[in-house]
Design a protein around this motif. Structure first.
Motif, mmCIF file in Angstrom:
data_model
loop_
_atom_site.group_PDB
_atom_site.id
_atom_site.type_symbol
_atom_site.label_atom_id
_atom_site.label_comp_id
_atom_site.label_asym_id
_atom_site.label_seq_id
_atom_site.Cartn_x
_atom_site.Cartn_y
_atom_site.Cartn_z
ATOM 1 N N GLN A 169 0.847 -1.207 0.057
ATOM 2 C CA GLN A 169 -0.276 -0.333 0.044
ATOM 3 C C GLN A 169 0.850 1.357 0.601
ATOM 4 O O GLN A 169 0.270 1.966 -0.573
ATOM 5 C CB GLN A 169 -0.749 0.038 1.296
ATOM 6 C CG GLN A 169 -2.231 -0.689 0.982
ATOM 7 C CD GLN A 169 -1.568 -2.326 1.732
ATOM 8 O OE1 GLN A 169 -0.932 -2.517 1.716
ATOM 9 N NE2 GLN A 169 -2.870 -3.275 2.170
ATOM 10 N N ILE A 200 -4.057 -4.821 -4.321
ATOM 11 C CA ILE A 200 -4.045 -3.542 -3.668
ATOM 12 C C ILE A 200 -3.959 -2.131 -4.845
ATOM 13 O O ILE A 200 -3.685 -2.562 -5.417
ATOM 14 C CB ILE A 200 -2.578 -2.762 -3.161
ATOM 15 C CG1 ILE A 200 -1.598 -4.891 -1.918
ATOM 16 C CG2 ILE A 200 -2.495 -1.966 -2.298
ATOM 17 C CD1 ILE A 200 -2.850 -4.649 -1.018
ATOM 18 N N ASN A 204 -0.102 -8.576 -5.182
ATOM 19 C CA ASN A 204 1.074 -9.189 -4.824
ATOM 20 C C ASN A 204 1.123 -10.363 -5.037
ATOM 21 O O ASN A 204 0.671 -11.201 -4.963
ATOM 22 C CB ASN A 204 0.669 -8.806 -3.853
ATOM 23 C CG ASN A 204 1.936 -8.544 -2.638
ATOM 24 O OD1 ASN A 204 2.664 -8.949 -2.550
ATOM 25 N ND2 ASN A 204 1.984 -8.663 -0.839
#
Ligand SMILES: O=c1[nH]c(=O)c2[nH]c(=O)[nH]c2[nH]1
Length: 300
Positions: free
Chosen positions: A224, A280, A250
């Motif tokens: 993030q 994300i 990810n």
């Protein structure tokens, strides 16, 4: 009136030819130049007749939209994906009174020259380059031109400089904290320009480079945080970009347990899980800008 007695009405609709693959070769003597695009046209406007009554009076056929892509490639060339999309979007809206909005989505596949020693001056051999796909979406509603550029499939990895700890631990948490992990992702990004003319190729190259530099230079405590660093680097250094949305899977690299083999794994051997993956996503905007890029980038 009962629920089922309430009549059906036509909601949002659009149509056009999707994924017209056009390769345009420009011959400059023995030196050739190549552009390779996939162009998707979506038109909307006064389309009640065709949906409700089967009258095709207002329908510019999807076949024609495909032909227009090819004809424009010949007549105007392809200076950049954005330029080509702007020409097409303006054409459909200005040439047909029934069409009020045109949205052109383009994917561009990059090729580079093969410079083989035996080829002399005949520079006409190419190899597909770059793992990522460049994207552009141009929308014209007769007044406003919106240009959203982007890229997808740009895979990057930091083999150190990434930690992850301090997160919530509840009764279902098994993830081990780490102060040194591999951080890898596939960058999928869309950015909206605040202007309608620019050197689009330079803007693309510059934005791509900033994303890569920010990924490499950020000491990361989470994906993030890395995402925000990437997005804010672009907003900070490319004044023509108003908003950028990033979707970062990810790509988990898990340390393999080598203890059963009597071996120590000192952050050297990983297995890469392709799914499930953390996803994300966030938009980074210039202060005061109105968000315009859709939340879900999957089909953009
Ligand atoms: O950078 C990360 N952010 C998360 O939210 C998360 N969740 C997780 O399991 N691993 C990670 N890594």
């Amino acid at each position: 009136m009962s629920e089922s007695a309430r009549p059906a009405v036509l909601g949002q609709n659009q149509y056009g030819k999707a994924e017209t693959r056009v390769v345009r070769i420009t011959r400059d003597g023995a030196v050739h130049h190549l552009k390779d695009l996939s162009v998707s046209v979506a038109l909307s406007g006064r389309m009640e007749e065709v949906h409700l009554r089967g009258s095709n009076t207002h329908v510019l056929t999807t076949d024609t939209t495909k032909n227009t892509v090819f004809a424009f490639a010949k007549q105007h060339g392809i200076a950049s994906a954005e330029e080509f999309g702007i020409l097409l979007a303006r054409h459909f809206v200005s040439s047909q009174s029934a069409i009020s909005t045109a949205r052109i989505r383009i994917e561009e596949y990059a090729w580079e020259r093969v410079d083989a020693p035996g080829c002399g001056t005949a520079r006409h051999s190419f190899v597909r380059s770059g793992q990522e796909t460049r994207t552009a979406q141009i929308t014209f509603d007769g007044e406003r031109l919106e240009i959203v550029a982007g890229l997808k499939g740009l895979v990057v990895l930091n083999s150190t400089g990434s930690e992850f700890h301090g997160y919530i631990k509840d009764r279902y948490t098994t993830l081990k904290e780490t102060t040194d992990r591999v951080l890898a992702t596939e960058v999928n990004a869309r950015w909206r320009y605040g202007r309608t003319d620019a050197d689009w190729d330079a803007c693309y190259r510059g934005t791509r480079e900033l994303l890569l530099h920010a990924f490499a230079e950020t000491y990361s405590y989470s994906l993030q945080q890395t995402l925000y660093a990437m997005g804010s680097r672009v907003i900070g250094q490319r004044p023509e970009v108003e908003e950028i949305r990033l979707s970062l899977p990810n790509k988990h690299h898990f340390l393999v347990d080598l203890a059963p083999f009597g071996l120590k794994n000192d952050n050297e051997v990983y297995y890469v899980a392709d799914r499930p993956y953390g996803l994300i996503e966030a938009t980074v905007l210039r202060e005061g800008a109105e968000p315009g890029i859709p939340v879900d980038l999957t089909n953009l």
